[in-house]
Scaffold this active site. Structure first.
Site: not given
Ligand code: DOR
Ligand code: ZN
Length: 344
Positions: A13, A15, A99, A136, A174, A247
């Site tokens: 997971h 970003h 997702k 999520h 998460h 995450d």
């Molecule tokens: O804390 C988070 N940041 N939770 C999420 O679900 C998205 C993520 C983000 O993309 O910044």
């Molecule tokens: Zn995330």
């Protein structure tokens, strides 16, 4: 024990963002992990196979020369995703999951799903194909307390969804609560869960220790100590359906240190070291490899990695900030000393 050797881990997971931000962070993940499930919450979101493959190209193009890293792509589910898109995804190597963001749940979720009934044909196609739905797991009703949104999601969304689609493979992303741990533990083989390093290391006091600390703010938000303990027990236990997902969610320092701080902890540069710290605190370093390197690929039905990494016992200080395009970014636990270091 002064060093540990692991099969190279993966991040289930992650970003990575796009453009300058992507170029600033992707090397950090590639230095730690062999593969990563890349989240599709860009603006605009990655909703089609074509967009996912183009995004994949940009990620690969942003890798530092000589790095070996495989992005595993996901599609962002909307009320309007056609079932045909799932068929295309199944025929495309490199797009591995879809997702689900409940609309309004988190960063760039505005185009997420407003009512799961709109997605039934898509979920049916996914169930048939064995393609995992990554969830999520928080309700968005403003009347529900922020700290209860995951537990309420289990009863009102996840359990009905899994009853309607008993063959659908789901990853509860998460997870942050004892209720989620218990729900996943009692479920069958179709349900897995990722756990972040920050939810293993910190409880909600971290957000308020000595002042309001936005770098500890993420969604789902950190919970009470009893929940952290339940997560640690799950991560270090012998149920293979719990696995690593950082995450890691980069935001520029100026948007975190802000009156309306963005949600997300940036852990990619020292993720495996944070996990090792949590596992050592639990007296379970010997369980790290299964959690970090075996359980994820087994759930996703992908081969385990062959290469190995080593972590050395070494005291070092996490940088106060790092370059982030024209900005700076503050990694989680910046300025703190940590006792494990990845050998490079
Ligand atoms: O804390 C988070 N940041 N939770 C999420 O679900 C998205 C993520 C983000 O993309 O910044
Ligand atoms: Zn995330």
């Amino acid at each position: 024990m002064d060093s540990i050797s692991l099969i190279r881990p993966d991040d289930w997971h992650l970003h990575l963002r796009d453009g300058e931000a992507l170029r600033a962070v992707v090397g950090a993940s590639a230095a730690q992990f062999a593969r990563a499930i890349v989240m599709p919450n860009l603006r605009p979101p990655v909703t089609t196979v074509e967009q996912a493959l183009a995004y994949r190209q940009r990620i690969v193009g942003a890798l530092p020369p000589g790095t070996d890293f495989e992005p595993l792509m996901t599609l962002y589910l909307t009320d309007r995703t056609p079932a045909d898109e799932i068929r295309r995804a199944c025929e495309t190597s490199g797009v591995v999951a879809v997702k689900l963001y409940p609309a309004g749940a988190t960063t760039h979720s505005e185009e997420g799903v407003t009512d799961l009934r709109h997605t039934w044909p898509v979920l049916e196609a996914m169930q048939r194909a064995g393609m995992p739905l990554l969830v999520h797991g928080e309700v968005t009703d403003p009347a529900v307390d922020v700290f209860d949104r995951e537990a309420v999601f289990i009863d009102t969304v996840l359990e009905p969804l899994r009853r309607d689609f008993p063959g659908l493979r789901v990853v509860f992303e998460h997870i942050t609560t004892r209720q989620a741990v218990q729900y996943v533990a009692q479920a069958g083989d179709t349900l897995g869960a990722t756990i972040t390093a920050h939810h293993l290391l910190y409880n909600r006091n971290a957000i308020f220790a000595g002042g309001l600390r936005p770098h500890w703010y993420c969604l789902p938000v950190l919970k009470r100590e009893e929940h952290r303990r339940a997560l640690l027990e799950a991560a270090t236990g012998d149920n293979p359906r719990f696995f690593l997902g950082t995450d890691s969610a980069p935001h520029a320092a100026r948007l975190k240190e802000h009156a309306a701080a963005c949600a997300g902890c940036y852990t990619a540069p020292h993720a495996i070291e944070l996990y090792a710290t949590a596992f050592e605190q639990a007296g379970a370093l010997d369980r790290l490899e299964a959690f970090a390197s075996f359980n994820g690929p087994d759930f996703y039905r992908l081969p385990r990695n062959r290469a190995r990494i080593a972590l050395r016992r070494e005291s070092w200080t996490i940088p106060e900030s790092l370059p982030f395009g024209a900005d700076r970014i503050v990694p989680l636990a910046a300025g703190e000393t940590i006792g494990w270091r990845l050998a490079r």
